[in-house]
Design an enzyme around this catalytic site. Structure first.
Site, PDB file in Angstrom:
ATOM      1  N   SER A   2      12.100   0.439  -2.850  1.00 21.10           N
ATOM      2  CA  SER A   2      10.950   0.557  -3.739  1.00 21.10           C
ATOM      3  C   SER A   2      11.186   1.672  -4.747  1.00 21.10           C
ATOM      4  O   SER A   2      11.575   2.781  -4.392  1.00 21.10           O
ATOM      5  CB  SER A   2       9.682   0.857  -2.936  1.00 21.10           C
ATOM      6  OG  SER A   2       9.303  -0.247  -2.161  1.00 21.10           O
TER       7      SER A   2
ATOM      8  N   HIS B  67       3.342   4.606  -4.948  1.00 21.79           N
ATOM      9  CA  HIS B  67       3.181   4.617  -3.489  1.00 21.79           C
ATOM     10  C   HIS B  67       4.329   5.357  -2.794  1.00 21.79           C
ATOM     11  O   HIS B  67       4.201   5.746  -1.639  1.00 21.79           O
ATOM     12  CB  HIS B  67       3.035   3.197  -2.944  1.00 21.79           C
ATOM     13  CG  HIS B  67       4.289   2.392  -2.909  1.00 21.79           C
ATOM     14  ND1 HIS B  67       4.619   1.469  -3.879  1.00 21.79           N
ATOM     15  CD2 HIS B  67       5.318   2.349  -2.014  1.00 21.79           C
ATOM     16  CE1 HIS B  67       5.765   0.904  -3.580  1.00 21.79           C
ATOM     17  NE2 HIS B  67       6.219   1.422  -2.458  1.00 21.79           N
TER      18      HIS B  67
ATOM     19  N   ASP C 206       1.288   1.226 -10.294  1.00 18.90           N
ATOM     20  CA  ASP C 206       2.190   1.703  -9.241  1.00 18.90           C
ATOM     21  C   ASP C 206       3.440   2.350  -9.833  1.00 18.90           C
ATOM     22  O   ASP C 206       4.545   2.175  -9.318  1.00 18.90           O
ATOM     23  CB  ASP C 206       2.574   0.577  -8.282  1.00 18.90           C
ATOM     24  CG  ASP C 206       3.102   1.112  -6.943  1.00 18.90           C
ATOM     25  OD1 ASP C 206       2.874   2.310  -6.663  1.00 18.90           O
ATOM     26  OD2 ASP C 206       3.748   0.366  -6.202  1.00 18.90           O
TER      27      ASP C 206
END
Length: 463
Positions: A224, A121, A151
């Site tokens: 992230s 993402h 992911d």
């Protein structure tokens, strides 16, 4: 002499009177019970020594892990071009405006020659990617491959002799173990936060096969794709998600276990996509109404509610109502533990499945097979490759069978039909289906050619 003797007698009497008075009026009665051989104690106390790792945070040294990690964690900048007002362009011919957008995240260098792991993402829809090292040097990056399900994405920059982190074994991570979350968010270079492993094999969505490491180390959006390491500096996870109503950290953060991330990276490098080994069993959520009605909501293990056709489970002889208790040497108490372990396996790998079959313990070897089912892009139909039975029934060698559709397509009577073509492109298997459906325009017409069980073809046009 006589005088001395008299004084001694008086002192002795005074002491006796004083002691007697204390005993009579002040001393409380004490009763002590001594347990005999057959006596049972209601309370058990522990005299175990303090853990050799120390009793508190001051006994843990985070500096070595931090020093190993900070220079291997990078800042990732994602630049995308977004079209504004495409609907007006389609209907009225007006010009769509293009506007650049910038997203940021972190990444982890995993080799000295510039391979970097981050979240899918973080880099999704990027027209350009830029990686900034901890020494503030920036380089353009290319995407080697990505996997939306886990992911995880793999990037490459053309630099040599970089500091890097080697993958650790996430299966060895223990609940309560100290960990560090290391990120490189925008304008802050490296950030290090500490916490403990709160849970393993955590799933955040019922419909997805997720298996996260949960920690209480602070992770915010810019972190992230960063590293989760233990106190030895071993990479045990890639920080991925938080659960929060505000979008910021509130005490829960989640990381993709390193064993899953490493397997995804190896597959992307070797095959260009993820090779997922499938056991081929369906289960029931423990808190579902059906599970409660059948009395299987409190079992310790994974209840097999169904066996997929042409799967390793079917070939090995697993049956409905079997309860999976262990896979290889890993105990299984819930579905996310099972899928988490299998996520690090490939088609062709053999696993030993320990089951409880009506009270009898059995160990059954199962050879994992390639995934036969996929949710296609854009329209989100769930399709599967044709089994031997399907090929005979439909008199087809190629195509994919629709086994589920989103709510907006329920009235089209699509389930059970076989997709042969999308627009003018043949669909032979689920890989073809993923490819052709990914090319569909959300604003154009799409023609799908189907075959039903009676051998009749039909053509549907969606727009």
């Amino acid at each position: 002499m006589k005088r001395t003797a008299n004084l001694f007698v008086v002192a002795l009497l005074a002491g006796g009177i004083t002691l007697g008075t204390y005993k009579l009026f002040f001393e409380k009665e004490t009763i002590k019970y001594v347990a005999g051989e057959n006596d049972a104690s209601f309370v058990t106390t522990s005299n175990l020594t303090t853990s050799p790792r120390g009793a508190g945070i001051n006994d843990v040294d985070f500096t070595i892990a931090a020093e190993k990690t900070v220079n291997a964690v990078v800042h990732v900048k994602n630049m995308t071009i977004v079209e504004r007002n495409p609907v007006a362009q389609f209907f009225y011919g007006s010009e769509a405006t293009q506007q650049p957008q910038v997203g940021t995240g972190s990444g982890v260098i995993i080799s000295p020659d510039g391979y970097i792991v981050t979240n899918n993402h973080v880099i999704a829809s990027a027209s350009k990617l830029e990686v900034t090292l901890n020494n503030n040097k920036s380089y353009e990056a290319e995407v080697v491959g990505a996997d939306a399900n886990s992911d995880i994405a793999l990037l490459k920059i053309n630099v040599e002799n970089l500091p890097y982190l080697a993958f650790g074994d996430s299966d060895n991570a223990k609940i309560g173990e100290w960990v560090l979350a290391v990120g490189n968010p925008f304008n802050l270079t490296s950030t290090v936060t500490a916490g403990i492993v709160s849970a393993k094999a955590r799933s955040l969505a019922v419909a997805r096969n997720q298996s996260f490491i949960q920690t209480d180390a602070a992770v915010n959006p810019g972190n992230s794709g960063g590293a989760l390491v233990n106190t030895n500096g071993d990479l045990i996870g890639i920080n991925t998600a938080i659960t929060s109503q505000t979008g910021s950290y509130v005490g829960y953060s989640f990381a993709v276990p390193s064993n899953i991330a490493k397997k995804v990276v190896d597959d992307l490098l070797e095959f260009g996509n993820v090779q997922k080994g499938i056991l081929g069993v369906n289960t029931l959520p423990a808190n579902s109404k059906i599970a409660i009605e059948q009395g299987i909501d409190e079992i310790q293990g994974v209840y097999i509610a169904g066996i997929a056709e042409d799967s390793g489970a079917q070939d090995a002889g697993l049956q409905e109502s079997d309860i999976i208790k262990q896979i290889d040497n890993v105990k299984v108490t819930k579905f996310s533990e099972l899928t988490g372990y299998l996520s690090a396996k490939r088609p062709g790998d053999e696993v030993e499945v320990t089951i409880d079959r009506r009270g009898e313990k059995m160990i059954i070897p199962v050879i994992l097979k390639k995934n036969q089912t996929v949710d296609v892009p854009i329209m989100n139909f769930r399709v599967q490759n044709l089994s031997k039975k399907d090929k005979k029934q439909y008199k087809l060698d190629d195509g994919v069978k629709i086994i589920a559709v989103p709510q907006q397509y329920v009235n089209y009577d699509l389930v059970g039909k076989v997709i042969i073509k999308v627009d003018d492109e043949d669909v032979n298997d689920i890989e073809d289906a993923k490819d052709v459906f990914s090319k569909i325009s959300r604003y154009g017409k799409t023609s799908i050619t189907l075959m039903d069980k009676d051998g009749e073809r039909e053509r549907l046009i969606f727009q």
